[in-house]
Scaffold this motif. Sequence first.
Motif, mmCIF file in Angstrom:
data_model
loop_
_atom_site.group_PDB
_atom_site.id
_atom_site.type_symbol
_atom_site.label_atom_id
_atom_site.label_comp_id
_atom_site.label_asym_id
_atom_site.label_seq_id
_atom_site.Cartn_x
_atom_site.Cartn_y
_atom_site.Cartn_z
ATOM 1 N N LEU A 165 40.828 -45.361 46.725
ATOM 2 C CA LEU A 165 40.409 -46.747 46.513
ATOM 3 C C LEU A 165 39.258 -47.123 47.441
ATOM 4 N N VAL A 166 39.467 -46.993 48.758
ATOM 5 C CA VAL A 166 38.389 -47.297 49.707
ATOM 6 C C VAL A 166 38.707 -46.576 51.016
ATOM 7 N N THR A 167 38.011 -45.482 51.271
ATOM 8 C CA THR A 167 38.293 -44.676 52.457
ATOM 9 C C THR A 167 37.047 -43.917 52.875
ATOM 10 N N SER A 168 36.860 -43.783 54.186
ATOM 11 C CA SER A 168 35.738 -43.006 54.681
ATOM 12 C C SER A 168 35.890 -41.526 54.352
ATOM 13 N N ALA A 169 37.097 -41.099 53.968
ATOM 14 C CA ALA A 169 37.305 -39.711 53.558
ATOM 15 C C ALA A 169 36.527 -39.371 52.286
ATOM 16 N N GLU A 177 39.986 -52.193 40.991
ATOM 17 C CA GLU A 177 41.130 -52.981 40.562
ATOM 18 C C GLU A 177 40.924 -54.441 40.947
ATOM 19 N N PRO A 178 41.084 -55.390 40.007
ATOM 20 C CA PRO A 178 40.861 -56.806 40.334
ATOM 21 C C PRO A 178 41.681 -57.297 41.528
ATOM 22 N N GLU A 179 42.941 -56.838 41.647
ATOM 23 C CA GLU A 179 43.781 -57.317 42.753
ATOM 24 C C GLU A 179 43.350 -56.737 44.096
ATOM 25 N N GLN A 236 37.573 -53.747 48.041
ATOM 26 C CA GLN A 236 36.561 -52.897 47.429
ATOM 27 C C GLN A 236 35.240 -53.661 47.353
ATOM 28 N N GLU A 237 34.914 -54.239 46.232
ATOM 29 C CA GLU A 237 33.611 -54.900 46.094
ATOM 30 C C GLU A 237 33.440 -56.096 47.022
#
Length: 286
Positions: A186-190, A206-208, A213-214
Motif C-alpha cells: 500500500l505505502v512503504t519505502s520497501a 483504496e478510498p479508505e 496514499q494520495e
Amino acid sequence: PQLDHLRSARAAGIRTGVCVYSWDHLSSKALIRVVPDRVFVWNDTQRREAVDLHGLPDDRIIVTGAQCYDQWFGSEPSRTRTEFCVSSGLDPERPFLVYLCSALTPDPRESRFVERWIRAIRNSAVSSLQGIGIVIRPHPERRREWEEIDVSGFGNVVIAEAIPTSAEAKADYFDAVAHSDGVVGLVTSAFLEAAIIGRPVLTVLEPELWRHQEGMLHFRYLLEVEDGLLTVARGLPEHIEQLGAALAGRLSYRERQRRFLVAFVRPGGMDRPATPVFVDGVERLA
C-alpha cells in the motif's frame, strides 16, 4: 532528540549537518527550525522540500543519493528459488508474490485488506493467480496485528517471521523479493528496495486509505517522479488484471522504474553509489 543535539552542537560552536534518512522525513515530520551548516538529501525532490517546506538556504543543501539503499544494488540471492520456496513453505512449482506491509499510523488494520486481496486473487478468472504463492511480510512495528491471523485456509500463503535486521534475516528478505514474480503493498519505502532488486512493484489505491496514499506528499512522488515507480490500480479488479499481465510478461515497468531510481535514489547514475558521495560531503563539512 535530534533537534536537541543540533541546538547543543551549535551552542558549542560545532559544525552541524542534518542527514535525511528516509523518503518522508522532510514532508511528514517536524520542521527544521534551527538551520544547520549542511543538509544532506537524497535527490532534487528533497532539495525542493528543504527549501520550500522548511525555508532552508539552497546553498547549504547537498544531494548525495540514498546511501541507505546502496546495500541492495548488485546483491545476489543466497539460495536458489526452489531452496527458498521449500524452506518458506511455498509450492516451488508455482509463481509467488510478496506482499510488503506498511506502518500505516494511526491504526487501520492492513491485515483486513490483505485478506480481501488474497480472496480476490483466489477468486479471479486468471488461472495463473488462483494457486499462486504469497509471502506476507508484516511491518516490524505492526507484527501484533498478525499474531491471530490464520492464512492456512488460502493455501500456498505464508507469513514471514524474521525482521530483516540480522544478516540471515536480510538474506531471507532479499531472496523473497528477488525470486518473486511481483511485489505488492500500500505505502512503504520497501517499494524502492523491490525496484532496485528489479521486480515489478504494484499497488492498489483504496478510498479508505487516501490519507495514507494520495493524501501524503511522499507517496505521490512514487506516482509522479519520472512517470512513477508504481504500477497503480484503482480497485482490485484492475489490480488483478495488472498482476496477470506481470505473470505473463506483458507488464511494462523496467524502464520507468529505472528512471525513477536514477532520479530519486541514485541521481549520480545507477552505477554511482551514494555512500562515497555522502562521506565526502560529511568530510568537507568537518
